[in-house]
Design a protein around this motif. Structure first.
Motif, PDB file in Angstrom:
ATOM      1  N   LEU A   1       0.810  -1.209   0.000  1.00  0.00           N
ATOM      2  CA  LEU A   1       0.000   0.000   0.000  1.00  0.00           C
ATOM      3  C   LEU A   1       0.850   1.268   0.000  1.00  0.00           C
ATOM      4  N   HIS A   2       1.874   1.263  -0.837  1.00  0.00           N
ATOM      5  CA  HIS A   2       2.693   2.447  -1.154  1.00  0.00           C
ATOM      6  C   HIS A   2       3.744   2.795  -0.115  1.00  0.00           C
ATOM      7  N   ARG A   3       3.979   1.947   0.871  1.00  0.00           N
ATOM      8  CA  ARG A   3       5.065   2.254   1.806  1.00  0.00           C
ATOM      9  C   ARG A   3       6.395   2.401   1.063  1.00  0.00           C
ATOM     10  N   ILE A   4       6.604   1.575   0.028  1.00  0.00           N
ATOM     11  CA  ILE A   4       7.848   1.684  -0.740  1.00  0.00           C
ATOM     12  C   ILE A   4       7.583   2.193  -2.161  1.00  0.00           C
ATOM     13  N   GLY A   5       6.493   2.953  -2.308  1.00  0.00           N
ATOM     14  CA  GLY A   5       6.245   3.628  -3.570  1.00  0.00           C
ATOM     15  C   GLY A   5       5.375   2.894  -4.552  1.00  0.00           C
ATOM     16  N   MET A   6       4.816   1.764  -4.168  1.00  0.00           N
ATOM     17  CA  MET A   6       3.924   1.019  -5.054  1.00  0.00           C
ATOM     18  C   MET A   6       2.844   0.357  -4.216  1.00  0.00           C
ATOM     19  N   GLU A   7       1.677   0.191  -4.812  1.00  0.00           N
ATOM     20  CA  GLU A   7       0.563  -0.391  -4.069  1.00  0.00           C
ATOM     21  C   GLU A   7       0.846  -1.831  -3.693  1.00  0.00           C
TER      22      GLU A   7
END
Length: 799
Positions: free
Chosen positions: A587-593
Motif C-alpha cells: 500500500l505504497h510504503r515503498i512507492g507502489m501499491e
C-alpha cells in the motif's frame, strides 16, 4: 506542536456558537487573574470587523493596562467569517496571499513563546478563537483542525440560548474527537432556558467543571453610562467568592495546569514501575530521562515532555516543557497520513457509533464488504485474488496465510499425516513475519525466536540492493559470489535493477535459477518437503532493512511454481503456493501499491496490514486466489478454514481502512508525489519504476561517506548500513550510538520552516543493529523531509 511552560498557564477559548459570550467571559477570566495581581496575555489570532468593535479592544477597555497585554495577529475590516474576509482582502490586493494554517499556527506559537520569555513569574494567557468550534479559519479549514497542532488546554463557552444544549454538547464532542483537553465549560446563567442545569451533571459525569455565570447587563443607549454599567458587571464578577464564580474558575484552571505538570513529571517513574516494553532491554535504560513521554501527537511529530533539568530549569523560562519530535520510524511503520488525522478519527467514530463490534461468521456489514471489494477488485488483489480474510494484525494474518498454503499443498499431494507435521517453507534469511509462534516458525533461527521456536524450512541468503559510493549495486552472497566471480555488481541504474522482464534474460538470472533449483533438489533428496514459498517482497524490514535483489525473488517464485504436484493441478495454480508478506511494504510504503506488478508475478496469498488503517487501529487482511479458496470448500465443516479472532473484521478497523485507501488515492496526484517521482527518474522519456520521497542526491552523498557501507531508499523508507567489524547484526549498538545526537536539537537549514509551530525539534528513531532507518508518512511535507536529511547529514558528518 503543543507548548507547556511552568510559569505560563495558557488556555484556548472556544465557543459553541457565535455570539455566546466568548469575549465577555474571557474578559471576566482576565479580570479575575488581574485581581490576584497575575499578569495576563490575551491573544486574538484572527479578528474581523471594524477595529472599534474588536475583541482585543474590549479587553483593553475593561482591564488593567499594566498587567494585561493584548495582541491580534491577523486583522480584517470586513465583518464576515475569517475565510471570506481573507478572500476579500486577497481579491482587493491589500493582502495578496491568504495565510496558510501553518503560518497562522506558527505565528501563534511564536507569540506564546514570547509571552513565556516575559513571564519571569507566574502568568496567565488566553487565546480567543472566532465564532464557533467549526467556524472556518483564514484558509477555510475548520478552527478545530487548524489549531489542533498547538494542542492548547481549552475552555469551552457554552450556549445559554434556545438550542444551546445541543450546540454545546456537539461542540464538546467535536473537540474531544480531535483530542483536545477541556478543562472547563462556562456559559451564562439564563433562568428561562436553564441550559446550565441540564449541562452541569452532563459534564460532571465526564469530570469537567461547568460554571454558570451571570449574564451581562442589557446594552444602554448612552455609551458612557453603558461602559460604567459593564465595568460594574465585571467588578461584581471578580468579587464573587462562591465556588461557581469566575474566581473559582481561574483557581480551577491553575489546578488543572499544576496537575498536568505533575502528571507528566511522574510518568517516567511510574512507567519504570509498571511497564514491560517490547524490543527493549530494560537493563540498558538507566534513567528516567531515557523514557520518551509522549503527551500528544499530530501529523509527523510527537509532542514529548522534557523535564526542567533537560530544558535548563529555572534559567530557561521561555523553553517549553513540551517539544516536537519527528516520528522517524512512522511509529513502527504504521503511519500513512500522520498522527491524529481527523478523517480517520471520524471514520472510527462513525463505525463505532453505528456498530460497535459485531461478530462476523456468516454475517456481513458495509465497512467490511466495501473494504474486501476494494482490496480484491481494485487494490493489491486486482487480477489474481478473489477472497479477503480478516484478522487482527500482520502476524495473525500470516498465520492464516500459512494455514491456507499448507492445506492447499497437502490437498494436491500425497502427504502422510506424519509428513504434514514436518512440512517446511522456503524463504529468505532475514525474513520476519511476526511474533506469533506459527509465524516465527516460518523464519530462520534468530533473535526474534523463542524457546518453542521450531524453524520449519530452508532460507536462502539473499543478494541485496544498495547504493555504494554513489553507484546502484547488487551485492551477492558468498555462495553466489563463488559462482559469479564477483561480490558486488555495479548496475547502470536503479530502474535497470528493478526492470525484471529485461533482467530475466541475463546470465545472472540463469545463475540464480540453477543455484535455487540445485539447493532445493538436494534438500528434497534428504526427505525435506516444502509446502509454501514465503517472501517479504523487495524489502525485508525487521531483518535489517534488506533491499533484496528483485530478480532473485522472481526466480524463486518461478522455481517454486515449476515444482511437480502429485495430483492434477488446474491451470490457476502450480508447484507450491506462494505467499507475499506485504504487511510492511504494501500500500505504497515503498512507492507502489503492491509488489506483484514490478516482479511480474502474483502470489497465491498475500497479507496487508500497518498502512492499511493509517496507524490508527490494528487490522489485517489476507487475500487469496480462488483456487486456494476452493481447497476449503466441501460439505464437511472440518474441512473449512477453522480460524478466526473475536474482533475479526471489526467495523471500526474496516471503516478506517476504507478512509485510508481514499486518502492514499488522493495523494497520488499531489505535487509532492509527482516531484519526488520525477527526481528519481533515470530516463525522462519514461516513468521511473522505483522512487522515493528522500532526495536521490542526498542518498548518493550518504553512500559516499567513509563509515557508510551502503544507503538505499524506496518510497518513504531510507536505510543506512554502517561499516562495522565484529560488532554487526541486530545486536550491534553501532547505529544507535551513531545517531544518538538526533535526540538533541541539531540545527537544520530547513528546520524552522518545516517544524510544527516553527520550533526546533528532535528526532525519534529506531535502529536495527548496524542499520539506521528513517521513515516518513505518505503525506510528509517535502520541507520536513529536507530538514530531516539535514539533521542526518549533520550527524554523519560529525567526527
Amino acid at each position: 506542536m503543543s507548548t507547556l511552560f511552568k510559569n505560563l498557564r495558557i488556555h484556548q477559548i472556544f465557543g459553541s456558537n457565535t455570539d455566546v459570550g466568548k469575549t465577555i467571559l474571557t474578559t471576566a477570566l482576565v479580570k479575575a487573574s488581574v485581581t490576584k495581581n497575575i499578569p495576563v496575555f490575551y491573544l486574538k489570532p484572527v479578528s474581523t470587523g471594524p477595529p472599534e468593535d474588536a475583541d482585543d479592544g474590549h479587553i483593553k477597555r475593561y482591564t488593567k493596562p499594566g498587567l494585561v497585554h493584548t495582541d491580534c495577529l491577523f486583522r480584517y475590516d470586513e465583518p464576515v467569517s475569517p475565510h471570506l474576509a481573507a478572500k476579500m482582502k486577497a481579491a482587493g490586493g491589500a493582502r495578496p496571499e491568504i495565510p496558510s494554517d501553518q503560518t497562522v499556527v506558527n505565528s501563534i506559537a511564536n507569540r506564546i513563546r514570547q509571552y513565556a520569555a516575559r513571564s519571569q513569574k507566574y502568568a496567565h494567557a488566553y487565546m480567543e478563537t472566532a465564532g464557533g468550534v467549526h467556524s472556518p479559519s483564514l484558509s477555510g479549514t475548520t478552527q478545530a483542525d487548524c489549531y489542533r497542532p498547538l494542542f492548547l488546554p481549552t475552555v469551552l463557552i457554552g450556549d445559554s440560548r434556545l438550542g444551546g444544549i445541543s450546540s454545546t454538547i456537539s461542540s464538546y464532542e467535536s473537540l474531544i474527537l480531535r483530542g483536545y483537553i477541556i478543562d472547563a465549560v462556562l456559559l451564562f446563567r439564563d433562568d428561562y432556558y436553564s441550559n446550565w442545569e441540564y449541562l452541569e451533571p452532563y459534564f460532571a459525569e465526564k469530570g469537567i467543571r461547568l460554571s454558570a455565570i451571570d449574564p451581562p447587563p442589557t446594552r444602554l443607549p448612552d455609551p458612557a453610562t453603558d461602559r460604567l454599567c459593564v465595568q460594574k458587571y465585571y467588578n461584581d464578577l471578580t468579587t464573587d467568592s462562591t465556588s461557581t464564580g469566575i474566581n473559582a474558575i481561574t483557581d480551577h484552571l491553575d489546578q488543572c495546569h499544576t496537575k498536568r505538570l505533575d502528571e507528566l513529571a511522574s510518568m517516567p517513574r511510574r512507567t519504570f514501575n509498571t511497564i514491560w516494553w517490547p524490543f527493549v532491554q530494560h537493563g540498558l535504560v538507566k534513567t528516567e530521562e531515557d523514557v520518551t513521554v509522549i503527551d500528544s501527537a499530530h501529523s509527523d511529530f510527537f509532542s514529548v515532555y522534557r523535564s526542567q533539568d533537560q530544558t535548563g530549569g529555572a534559567q530557561s523560562p521561555a523553553t517549553s516543557l513540551l517539544a516536537p519530535e519527528f516520528d522517524g520510524s512512522a511509529s513502527w511503520w504504521t503511519q500513512t497520513v500522520g498522527h491524529a488525522h481527523p478523517s480517520l478519527t471520524l471514520a472510527a467514530a462513525r463505525a463505532s457509533g453505528r456498530y460497535g463490534h459485531v461478530m462476523f461468521p456468516q454475517a456481513t456489514h458495509l465497512p467490511a464488504l466495501n473494504l474486501a471489494e476494494s482490496l480484491v477488485h481494485n487494490g493489491p488483489g486486482k487480477g489474481w485474488a478473489s477472497r479477503a480474510f480478516f484478522t487482527d494484525n500482520g502476524s495473525t494474518g500470516m498465520e492464516v496465510a500459512l494455514k491456507m498454503a499448507l492445506r492447499a499443498y497437502t490437498s494436491r499431494n500425497n502427504v502422510t499425516e506424519s509428513d504434514k507435521k514436518r512440512l517446511g517453507v522456503i524463504g529468505l534469511n532475514g525474513s520476519y513475519h511476526g511474533d506469533t509462534i506459527g509465524a516465527m516458525d516460518a523464519c530462520a533461527e534468530g533473535v526474534y525466536s523463542c524457546e518453542w521456536h521450531d524453524a520449519k524450512g530452508f532460507w536462502f541468503d539473499p543478494p541485496s540492493i544498495g547504493i555504494i559510493d554513489s553507484k546502484p549495486s547488487i551485492t551477492l552472497t558468498p555462495a553466489l559470489h563463488s559462482l559469479v566471480g564477483e561480490q558486488v555488481l555495479p548496475a547502470p541504474s536503479l530502474s535497470w535493477i528493478y526492470d525484471i522482464q529485461s533482467r530475466l534474460r541475463t546470465p545472472l538470472a540463469r545463475v540464480y535459477q540453477d543455484y535455487i533449483r540445485e539447493q532445493l533438489e538436494k534438500l528434497e533428496e534428504r526427505g525435506q518437503k516444502f509446502g509454501a514459498l514465503v517472501l517479504e517482497p523487495l524489502l525485508m524490514g525487521a531483518g535489517g532493512m534488506i533491499f533484496v535483489d528483485p530478480l532473485f525473488q522472481r526466480v524463486m517464485v518461478d522455481v517454486a511454481r515449476s515444482r511437480k504436484n502429485e495430483k492434477d493441478t488446474p491451470p490457476a495454480w502450480s508447484g507450491i503456493p506462494v505467499i507475499f508478506d506485504e504487511v510492511f511494504v504494501g500500500l505504497h510504503r515503498i512507492g507502489m501499491e503492491s509488489t506483484g506488478p514490478l516482479l511480474g508475478t502474483y502470489p497465491d496469498i498475500s497479507v496487508n496490514a500497518k498502512i492499511l488503517t493509517g496507524g490508527l487501529v490494528p487490522l489485517a487482511v489476507t487475500l487469496a486466489s480462488e483456487s486456494i479458496f476452493e481447497v476449503f470448500l466441501g460439505d464437511n465443516k472440518a474441512t473449512a478454514l477453522l480460524h478466526g479472532h473475536s474482533y475479526t473484521a471489526h467495523a471500526l478497523g474496516c471503516e478506517v481502512a476504507n478512509e485510508t485507501l481514499k486518502l492514499i488515492d488522493s495523494l497520488k496526484t499531489t505535487p509532492g508525489w509527482q516531484a519526488a517521482q520525477a527526481s528519481w527518474s533515470d530516463d525522462v522519456s519514461s516513468p521511473c519504476q522505483v522512487w522515493s520521497f528522500w532526495d536521490p542526491g542526498f542518498v548518493q552523498a550518504v553512500s559516499n561517506l567513509p563509515h557508510v557501507a551502503s544507503a538505499m531508499a524506496l518510497g518513504s523508507v531510507f536505510a543506512i548500513r554502517l561499516k562495522s567489524g565484529s560488532d554487526s547484526g541486530y545486536v550491534s549498538m553501532s547505529a544507535q550510538a551513531m545517531f544518538e545526537p538526533l535526540k538533541r536539537l541539531i540545527p537544520s537549514a530547513n528546520e524552522l520552516s518545516a517544524a510544527p509551530s516553527g520550533a526546533p525539534y528532535t528526532t525519534h528513531y529506531r535502529t536495527l543493529g548496524d542499520v539506521a532507518y528513517f521513515m516518513t508518512s505518505l503525506n510528509t511535507q517535502p520541507a520536513v523531509v529536507r530538514s530531516i536529511e539535514d539533521k542526518i547529514w549533520g550527524v554523519l558528518q560529525s567526527p
